[in-house]
Design a protein around this motif. Structure first.
Motif, PDB file in Angstrom:
ATOM      1  N   ILE A   1     -26.841  -3.766   3.817  1.00 40.69           N
ATOM      2  CA  ILE A   1     -26.611  -4.788   2.801  1.00 40.69           C
ATOM      3  C   ILE A   1     -25.318  -5.539   3.092  1.00 40.69           C
ATOM      4  N   GLU A   2     -24.309  -4.797   3.530  1.00 40.90           N
ATOM      5  CA  GLU A   2     -23.009  -5.406   3.827  1.00 40.90           C
ATOM      6  C   GLU A   2     -22.281  -4.557   4.853  1.00 40.90           C
ATOM      7  N   ARG A   3     -21.584  -5.226   5.778  1.00 37.45           N
ATOM      8  CA  ARG A   3     -20.739  -4.562   6.757  1.00 37.45           C
ATOM      9  C   ARG A   3     -19.309  -5.041   6.532  1.00 37.45           C
ATOM     10  N   ILE A   4     -18.393  -4.099   6.345  1.00 32.41           N
ATOM     11  CA  ILE A   4     -17.008  -4.435   6.015  1.00 32.41           C
ATOM     12  C   ILE A   4     -16.089  -3.863   7.080  1.00 32.41           C
ATOM     13  N   ASP A   5     -15.315  -4.740   7.713  1.00 33.51           N
ATOM     14  CA  ASP A   5     -14.293  -4.311   8.661  1.00 33.51           C
ATOM     15  C   ASP A   5     -12.981  -4.237   7.887  1.00 33.51           C
ATOM     16  N   LYS A   6     -12.571  -3.028   7.544  1.00 28.66           N
ATOM     17  CA  LYS A   6     -11.390  -2.856   6.697  1.00 28.66           C
ATOM     18  C   LYS A   6     -10.113  -3.359   7.359  1.00 28.66           C
ATOM     19  N   SER A   7     -10.071  -3.384   8.676  1.00 28.10           N
ATOM     20  CA  SER A   7      -8.867  -3.860   9.343  1.00 28.10           C
ATOM     21  C   SER A   7      -8.641  -5.343   9.072  1.00 28.10           C
ATOM     22  N   LYS A   8      -9.691  -6.081   8.697  1.00 29.23           N
ATOM     23  CA  LYS A   8      -9.559  -7.504   8.394  1.00 29.23           C
ATOM     24  C   LYS A   8      -9.074  -7.733   6.966  1.00 29.23           C
ATOM     25  N   LEU A   9      -9.125  -6.680   6.163  1.00 27.25           N
ATOM     26  CA  LEU A   9      -8.798  -6.836   4.750  1.00 27.25           C
ATOM     27  C   LEU A   9      -7.461  -6.216   4.352  1.00 27.25           C
ATOM     28  N   PHE A  10      -6.736  -5.640   5.342  1.00 33.82           N
ATOM     29  CA  PHE A  10      -5.566  -4.847   4.952  1.00 33.82           C
ATOM     30  C   PHE A  10      -4.486  -5.694   4.284  1.00 33.82           C
ATOM     31  N   GLU A  11      -4.337  -6.960   4.657  1.00 35.64           N
ATOM     32  CA  GLU A  11      -3.314  -7.799   4.032  1.00 35.64           C
ATOM     33  C   GLU A  11      -3.657  -8.052   2.575  1.00 35.64           C
ATOM     34  N   LYS A  12      -4.909  -8.382   2.331  1.00 32.50           N
ATOM     35  CA  LYS A  12      -5.341  -8.669   0.968  1.00 32.50           C
ATOM     36  C   LYS A  12      -5.273  -7.431   0.092  1.00 32.50           C
ATOM     37  N   GLU A  13      -5.675  -6.273   0.637  1.00 27.52           N
ATOM     38  CA  GLU A  13      -5.721  -5.044  -0.136  1.00 27.52           C
ATOM     39  C   GLU A  13      -4.424  -4.248  -0.056  1.00 27.52           C
ATOM     40  N   GLN A  14      -3.462  -4.745   0.745  1.00 25.96           N
ATOM     41  CA  GLN A  14      -2.187  -4.057   0.926  1.00 25.96           C
ATOM     42  C   GLN A  14      -2.407  -2.611   1.382  1.00 25.96           C
ATOM     43  N   ARG A  15      -3.256  -2.464   2.396  1.00 28.34           N
ATOM     44  CA  ARG A  15      -3.595  -1.147   2.902  1.00 28.34           C
ATOM     45  C   ARG A  15      -2.822  -0.793   4.176  1.00 28.34           C
TER      46      ARG A  15
ATOM     47  N   ASP B   1      -2.758   9.379   0.912  1.00 28.62           N
ATOM     48  CA  ASP B   1      -2.096  10.437   0.153  1.00 28.62           C
ATOM     49  C   ASP B   1      -0.738   9.983  -0.356  1.00 28.62           C
ATOM     50  N   ILE B   2       0.022   9.298   0.509  1.00 28.28           N
ATOM     51  CA  ILE B   2       1.353   8.829   0.098  1.00 28.28           C
ATOM     52  C   ILE B   2       1.241   7.730  -0.943  1.00 28.28           C
ATOM     53  N   GLN B   3       0.283   6.800  -0.732  1.00 28.21           N
ATOM     54  CA  GLN B   3       0.076   5.732  -1.710  1.00 28.21           C
ATOM     55  C   GLN B   3      -0.359   6.309  -3.051  1.00 28.21           C
ATOM     56  N   TYR B   4      -1.234   7.292  -3.019  1.00 32.87           N
ATOM     57  CA  TYR B   4      -1.788   7.861  -4.245  1.00 32.87           C
ATOM     58  C   TYR B   4      -0.716   8.587  -5.052  1.00 32.87           C
ATOM     59  N   LYS B   5       0.187   9.288  -4.345  1.00 28.86           N
ATOM     60  CA  LYS B   5       1.216  10.062  -5.035  1.00 28.86           C
ATOM     61  C   LYS B   5       2.355   9.189  -5.542  1.00 28.86           C
ATOM     62  N   ALA B   6       2.480   7.996  -4.954  1.00 32.64           N
ATOM     63  CA  ALA B   6       3.611   7.138  -5.305  1.00 32.64           C
ATOM     64  C   ALA B   6       3.479   6.641  -6.742  1.00 32.64           C
ATOM     65  N   THR B   7       4.545   6.733  -7.494  1.00 28.66           N
ATOM     66  CA  THR B   7       4.569   6.205  -8.871  1.00 28.66           C
ATOM     67  C   THR B   7       5.239   4.840  -8.907  1.00 28.66           C
TER      68      THR B   7
ATOM     69  N   GLU C   1      10.833  -0.234   3.926  1.00 29.30           N
ATOM     70  CA  GLU C   1      11.041   0.590   5.114  1.00 29.30           C
ATOM     71  C   GLU C   1       9.828   1.476   5.385  1.00 29.30           C
ATOM     72  N   ILE C   2       9.260   2.064   4.322  1.00 28.52           N
ATOM     73  CA  ILE C   2       8.072   2.918   4.485  1.00 28.52           C
ATOM     74  C   ILE C   2       6.892   2.083   4.960  1.00 28.52           C
ATOM     75  N   LYS C   3       6.726   0.906   4.376  1.00 33.96           N
ATOM     76  CA  LYS C   3       5.624   0.029   4.786  1.00 33.96           C
ATOM     77  C   LYS C   3       5.745  -0.343   6.263  1.00 33.96           C
ATOM     78  N   ARG C   4       6.958  -0.641   6.689  1.00 30.88           N
ATOM     79  CA  ARG C   4       7.168  -1.003   8.096  1.00 30.88           C
ATOM     80  C   ARG C   4       6.821   0.163   9.018  1.00 30.88           C
ATOM     81  N   ARG C   5       7.186   1.359   8.606  1.00 34.83           N
ATOM     82  CA  ARG C   5       6.861   2.533   9.428  1.00 34.83           C
ATOM     83  C   ARG C   5       5.353   2.738   9.523  1.00 34.83           C
ATOM     84  N   PHE C   6       4.660   2.544   8.416  1.00 36.17           N
ATOM     85  CA  PHE C   6       3.207   2.662   8.452  1.00 36.17           C
ATOM     86  C   PHE C   6       2.602   1.608   9.374  1.00 36.17           C
ATOM     87  N   MET C   7       3.119   0.397   9.301  1.00 35.67           N
ATOM     88  CA  MET C   7       2.600  -0.669  10.151  1.00 35.67           C
ATOM     89  C   MET C   7       2.851  -0.355  11.625  1.00 35.67           C
ATOM     90  N   ALA C   8       4.044   0.182  11.916  1.00 33.43           N
ATOM     91  CA  ALA C   8       4.356   0.545  13.302  1.00 33.43           C
ATOM     92  C   ALA C   8       3.415   1.644  13.790  1.00 33.43           C
TER      93      ALA C   8
END
Length: 371
Positions: free
Chosen positions: A127-141, A189-195, A201-208
């Motif tokens: 029904i639908e094919r989703i490439d999540k790597s194309k959506l990471f900016e929009k979804e902040q993933r 897990d880190i995103q889920y636990k974050a309040t 800095e953490i985002k940059r490390r994840f991107m790296a």
């Protein structure tokens, strides 16, 4: 209630006075009634995929299925619309939430992701094919990579009695490499636990790390392709008798022994690996040295002298090595613990006595490092 069409229509959502809690409660009750059906559907989709991938010898790290828990479903139904706060994001949850049944396929290599997609396209209606790597900016993933497919069973399956009850159901199939999976699970897990919003800095490390994982995936793929190339080249060299400088690997040894002594489908890959370790312990550096050591011996005759019958491929090969090398073979064998009373030296010498009694000259060949 056994199909999506049997589900009651949701009441229209139009104003801020909408009873969100009541909406969640009604949806939860509806989902409870079809929960077992979705659980069965997820296992069925997993089974179809696993069977088809195995039939095509497409190897994966894992194939797992799950059904969304009633608690998780209720939390998702309770999300409010961004456009109209106070009203639900999902006005018709059982139709709009598409990951109630889910299958996850984790592969070792990027190429296998493509192989899995080919099977999904053949076996399911996408029904639908989703490439999540194309959506990471929009979804902040933060660089999340995965392919998601929303699928139904194809019509040819829906006509079969055992599949008919799933005809209107949708499942989500996720396909990713094992490195992508590890990254996504830790990031989630880190995103889920974050309040709070993650610091820059953490985002940059994840991107790296996302970039490093992409490079690692490509490198693993290149290694896999090079390994396949070397295996094919070694088999070709064995077939042509060009053994000089040919590294002794399990696959190359199998190709050599298949050509010299005949194929034996009973021998496991592990046993060929053990035989390679033995040849390395004996000091052989390539297959040309091995071939020189065993040349001129009749493997079938030696096997019948030792055992009274023709044994399997590797047993015959090892007994030819014993006949060719004699005491050198015993001294450097992996099973020789240096104890003269040990079972292995004693058993090997009994074999040598049988060979000598039958007129076979034992131990005339020298190991490569023995000159």
């Amino acid at each position: 209630m056994t199909s999506m069409e049997a589900l009651p229509a949701e009441e229209p959502v139009s104003d801020s006075s909408f009873d969100l809690q009541g909406h969640v409660s009604r949806a939860q009750n509806d989902y409870s009634e079809v929960f077992a059906l979705y659980e069965d559907f997820s296992r069925t989709a997993e089974s179809i995929l696993e069977t088809c991938l195995n039939n095509e010898k497409i190897y994966t790290h894992s194939i797992t299925s799950r059904v969304k828990s009633i608690e998780s479903f209720s939390k998702k139904v309770g999300r409010q619309s961004r456009e109209s706060p106070g009203t639900p994001k999902y006005s018709d949850p059982l139709r709009q939430i598409t990951d109630l049944a889910g299958v996850r396929v984790i592969t070792y290599f990027l190429s296998t992701v493509r192989d899995v997609e080919r099977v999904i396209r053949r076996e399911f209606e996408i029904i639908e094919r989703i490439d999540k790597s194309k959506l990471f900016e929009k979804e902040q993933r933060l660089g999340y990579q995965s392919f998601h497919y929303l699928v139904k069973l194809k019509e040819n399956r829906n006509t079969l009695p055992e599949y008919a009850k799933f005809s209107d159901l949708v499942a989500e199939i996720q396909v990713r490499t094992i490195l992508q999976h590890a990254w996504a699970e830790i990031e989630h897990d880190i995103q889920y636990k974050a309040t709070y919003a993650l610091p820059i800095e953490i985002k940059r490390r994840f991107m790296a790390l996302a970039g490093l994982i992409e490079i690692a995936d490509r490198e693993f793929q290149a290694i896999e392709e090079k390994d396949h190339e070397l295996i094919q080249a070694a088999r070709s060299s064995v077939a042509q008798g060009a053994l000089g400088g040919l590294e002794i690997t399990p696959d190359a040894l199998k190709a050599y022994l298949d050509r010299k002594y005949g194929a034996d489908g009973r021998v496991s890959p592990y046993t060929y690996s053990w035989a390679v370790d033995l040849l390395n312990a004996l000091g052989f550096k390539d297959l040309a040295e091995v071939d020189k050591a065993v040349a001129g011996f009749n493997d079938g005759e030696i096997s019948r002298i030792v055992y009274g019958s023709r044994q399997g491929q590797l047993s015959r090969f090892e007994d030819v090595l014993l006949a060719a090398l004699g005491e050198q073979y015993i001294e450097k064998h992996l099973w020789n613990r240096g104890n003269e009373d040990d079972w292995f030296p004693a058993a090997a010498r009994v074999k040598m006595e049988k060979l000598r009694a039958a007129g076979v000259e034992v131990g005339l060949r020298k190991l490569p490092d023995a000159g």
